[in-house]
Write a protein that holds these residues in place. Structure first.
Motif, short mmCIF file in Angstrom:
data_model
loop_
_atom_site.label_atom_id
_atom_site.label_comp_id
_atom_site.label_asym_id
_atom_site.label_seq_id
_atom_site.Cartn_x
_atom_site.Cartn_y
_atom_site.Cartn_z
N LEU A 112 0.83 -1.19 0.00
CA LEU A 112 0.00 0.00 0.00
C LEU A 112 0.87 1.24 0.00
CD1 LEU A 112 -2.64 -0.99 2.74
CD2 LEU A 112 -2.93 -1.11 0.25
N SER A 113 0.38 2.28 -0.67
CA SER A 113 1.08 3.56 -0.65
C SER A 113 0.07 4.70 -0.72
CB SER A 113 2.09 3.66 -1.80
OG SER A 113 1.46 3.46 -3.05
N LEU A 114 0.51 5.87 -0.28
CA LEU A 114 -0.33 7.06 -0.22
C LEU A 114 0.38 8.16 -1.00
CD1 LEU A 114 -2.89 8.32 1.10
CD2 LEU A 114 -1.45 8.91 3.05
N ASP A 115 -0.17 8.48 -2.18
CA ASP A 115 0.48 9.44 -3.08
C ASP A 115 1.93 9.04 -3.34
OD1 ASP A 115 -1.78 11.10 -3.42
OD2 ASP A 115 -1.38 12.03 -1.48
N GLY A 116 2.13 7.74 -3.53
CA GLY A 116 3.45 7.22 -3.85
C GLY A 116 4.32 6.89 -2.66
N ALA A 117 3.96 7.35 -1.46
CA ALA A 117 4.75 7.07 -0.25
C ALA A 117 4.30 5.76 0.37
CB ALA A 117 4.60 8.21 0.75
N PRO A 118 5.21 4.81 0.58
CA PRO A 118 4.82 3.50 1.12
C PRO A 118 4.12 3.61 2.47
CG PRO A 118 7.08 3.45 0.31
CD PRO A 118 6.66 4.90 0.32
N ILE A 119 3.14 2.73 2.68
CA ILE A 119 2.43 2.62 3.95
C ILE A 119 2.88 1.34 4.63
CG2 ILE A 119 0.17 2.30 5.05
CD1 ILE A 119 -1.04 3.81 2.64
N ASP A 120 3.36 1.45 5.86
CA ASP A 120 3.75 0.28 6.64
C ASP A 120 2.64 0.02 7.66
OD1 ASP A 120 4.79 -1.66 8.24
OD2 ASP A 120 6.66 -0.61 8.72
N PRO A 121 1.79 -1.01 7.41
CA PRO A 121 0.67 -1.26 8.33
C PRO A 121 1.11 -1.49 9.76
CG PRO A 121 0.37 -2.48 6.29
CD PRO A 121 1.76 -1.92 6.25
N SER A 122 2.30 -2.05 9.96
CA SER A 122 2.75 -2.34 11.33
C SER A 122 3.01 -1.08 12.13
CB SER A 122 4.00 -3.22 11.30
OG SER A 122 5.12 -2.48 10.83
N GLN A 123 3.14 0.06 11.44
CA GLN A 123 3.37 1.32 12.12
C GLN A 123 2.10 2.16 12.23
OE1 GLN A 123 6.45 1.88 13.55
NE2 GLN A 123 6.66 -0.25 12.85
N ARG A 124 0.97 1.57 11.87
CA ARG A 124 -0.31 2.27 11.93
C ARG A 124 -1.19 1.68 13.03
NH1 ARG A 124 -0.90 6.53 7.77
NH2 ARG A 124 0.97 6.20 6.52
N VAL A 125 -2.04 2.50 13.57
CA VAL A 125 -3.03 2.04 14.53
C VAL A 125 -4.35 1.82 13.78
CG1 VAL A 125 -3.82 4.36 15.19
CG2 VAL A 125 -4.04 2.47 16.81
N THR A 126 -5.13 0.87 14.23
CA THR A 126 -6.37 0.54 13.53
C THR A 126 -7.57 1.24 14.13
OG1 THR A 126 -6.72 -1.42 14.92
CG2 THR A 126 -5.53 -1.74 12.85
N TYR A 127 -8.50 1.55 13.27
CA TYR A 127 -9.79 2.12 13.67
C TYR A 127 -10.82 0.99 13.66
CZ TYR A 127 -14.05 4.98 13.41
OH TYR A 127 -15.28 5.54 13.63
N LYS A 128 -11.34 0.64 14.83
CA LYS A 128 -12.31 -0.44 14.99
C LYS A 128 -11.83 -1.77 14.41
CE LYS A 128 -16.23 2.70 15.27
NZ LYS A 128 -17.62 3.02 14.93
N GLY A 129 -10.51 -1.92 14.34
CA GLY A 129 -9.96 -3.16 13.81
C GLY A 129 -10.27 -3.40 12.37
N MET A 130 -10.58 -2.31 11.59
CA MET A 130 -11.01 -2.50 10.21
C MET A 130 -10.46 -1.45 9.24
SD MET A 130 -14.89 -0.94 10.20
CE MET A 130 -14.75 -0.47 8.50
#
Length: 515
Positions: free
Chosen positions: A365-383
């Motif tokens: 996954l990426s956001l405007d070309g910048a990679p997204i690392d899911p392990s560094q994100r917090v989840t909203y309602k687990g979804m």
């Protein structure tokens, strides 16, 4: 692999995965939004996900089918712990009944997805494999991306290397790649493992094999449950409508799992005693229950293994199966030598050693070309992931039926899509506050497959909506009754709604409208 050159196809909603979750999501969304374009991308050549992939003997549900089945299409028989083939048939029949089988694009493996803030859409890169095995690149765009691929690696199970395995002259099989022509008749079989797959395989193989031994390094907790819901049959015999009877059985299943989990957490010694008593009265005199079925951890630190009708213990009592708790010294030409010095003779060794985690099917996954690392994100309602627009993922409960949670997730996705329509906005993004408390992994089990893959999992916070309750009644309120605005979501993007009204403009340049 050939490069895609055609103009990408655009979908309103793109679902990844045609298993239990993806089919259920498609049924719900096409019913709620018949005018929207929806497609399901499936990497394999068939639908059904887990229930098509796993074909080892005895494969079955480990949750009752009244909760594992779809709430909108109730499970219609009293067989609550159902064979895998029956579940697969149910999933495919549901897809056909709701016409979502026509929306599946087979052989489409999603490689990556990049969100464009300027366009308010995802660009999704796909590898398409045709019937001849030739692979080409394709691109889709979508307004909303819904990942329903689970979190297992469907290509590779966990398979540790064992000393001396090259010396073994028999057959070695991993359950995730079970040979269709395997015949257990008259064979000596050792099943390495103590989890759900092992306790399923052993009694099934013991029906025809010469002898089956479950070899475990350490035990797991097992719970004995009936495979049939007799109360459902009684209700149907009294002409209670199917939906009503299924709803009663569904809530009975929900209640049972909640009580079991609560006792395990609040009074683990009591639950240990209940589980031990179930086993003790079903095994031969002198069988060492403490050695073979009493783990060092507490119940529900790892998932409980279900033994329907005590079939594993019937096989042990008949002498066609046994359990050995020991460690492996080495494979030998004729079997396995243990650390204790004992040897297990085997014609076949089954490595029921577990699964590997693979979040989002391995897609990047990426956001405007910048990679997204899911392990560094917090989840909203687990979804959903903090800071990632128009993306949801389907991960079910660990202490109850998978589908109970997925049904809530799909309902919430429906709410968000409706609000996007009404408000004339184009993006919905979770925004986590700074004071989330101590972060912890999204999945809090200590099972081996979780420990091995926990580094790729996103986090959860200390309070709702940034944490999971693992409690269905509480989550019903969280998903169905909570407000959309002011609860961690930001709706952005200018435009007119379908009534022709204009949302009010906020000071931050974002379009905001009350639900």
């Amino acid at each position: 692999m050939a490069t895609a050159t055609a103009t990408p196809e655009h979908l309103d909603v793109l679902i990844v995965g045609a298993g239990l979750s993806g089919i259920g999501a498609a049924c719900r969304l096409t019913t709620a939004f018949p005018e929207r374009s929806v497609a399901i991308l499936e990497s394999r050549a068939t639908s059904g996900g887990t229930w098509d992939l796993f074909r080892y003997p005895g494969v079955r549900s480990d949750s009752d089918m009244f909760t594992l089945g779809y709430s909108f299409r109730p499970w219609a028989t009293s067989t609550s712990i159902a064979p895998g083939a029956s579940i697969l048939e149910y999933v495919r029949e549901t897809a056909a009944e709701y016409n979502v089988d026509q929306l599946i694009r087979y052989g489409h493996r999603v490689v990556s997805a990049d969100w464009s803030s300027a366009d308010s859409r995802w660009a999704v890169e796909v590898e398409r494999t045709d019937a001849s095995g030739e692979t080409t690149a394709k691109r889709f765009t979508c307004s909303f991306l819904f990942i329903c691929s689970g979190y297992y690696d469907y290509d590779r199970g966990y398979r540790p290397a064992f000393p001396g395995e090259g010396e073994f002259t028999g057959e070695i099989i991993h359950p995730q790649h079970w040979p269709s022509d395997f015949d257990a008749t008259g064979k000596r079989i050792v099943v390495i493992g103590s989890g759900a797959t092992a306790v399923t395989l052993v009694p099934s193989l013991a029906a025809t094999a010469s002898r089956v031994t479950m070899l475990q390094r350490s035990p797991s907790y097992v719970a004995i449950l009936p495979s049939n819901d007799d109360g459902f049959d009684r209700m149907r015999a009294r002409h209670v409508p199917l939906k009503a009877a299924a709803a009663v059985s569904r809530w009975k299943g929900i209640g049972t799992s909640l009580i079991s989990y609560r006792i395990s957490r609040q009074d683990p010694e009591k639950m240990k005693g209940i589980l031990r008593h179930q086993i003790q009265k079903r095994v031969p005199e002198g069988f060492d229950v403490d050695r073979h079925f009493t783990p060092t951890y507490d119940p529900w630190d790892e998932r409980l293994c279900i033994v329907p009708n005590g079939d594993l213990f019937r096989a042990i009592s008949k002498g066609t199966a046994d359990v050995v708790t020991d460690t492996i010294d080495t494979f030998t030409p004729g079997g396995i030598r243990l650390a204790s010095g004992d040897e297990l003779a085997a014609d076949v060794i089954v490595t029921a050693t577990g699964l590997n985690l693979l979040l989002f099917g391995g897609m990047k996954l990426s956001l405007d070309g910048a990679p997204i690392d899911p392990s560094q994100r917090v989840t909203y309602k687990g979804m959903m992931l903090d800071g990632v627009p128009n993306l949801a993922f389907a991960i079910g409960y660990t202490n109850a039926s998978w589908t109970l949670k997925i049904d809530l997730v799909v309902h919430f996705v429906t709410r968000m899509l409706r609000h996007l329509d009404r408000s004339g906005t184009t993006a919905v993004t979770p925004q986590a506050p700074q004071d989330l408390g101590a972060l912890r992994p999204l999945i809090d089990l200590t099972s081996g497959y979780i420990r091995r893959g926990i580094d790729q999992m996103p986090k959860q916070g200390a309070r709702a909506p940034w944490t999971l309750h693992q409690n269905y009644p509480r989550d019903v309120r969280l998903f169905r009754l909570s407000r959309l605005l002011g609860d961690g979501l930001r709706f952005t993007g200018a435009g007119r709604d379908r009534r022709g009204s204009r949302p009010e403009h906020s000071e931050k340049g974002e379009w905001v409208m009350a639900e």
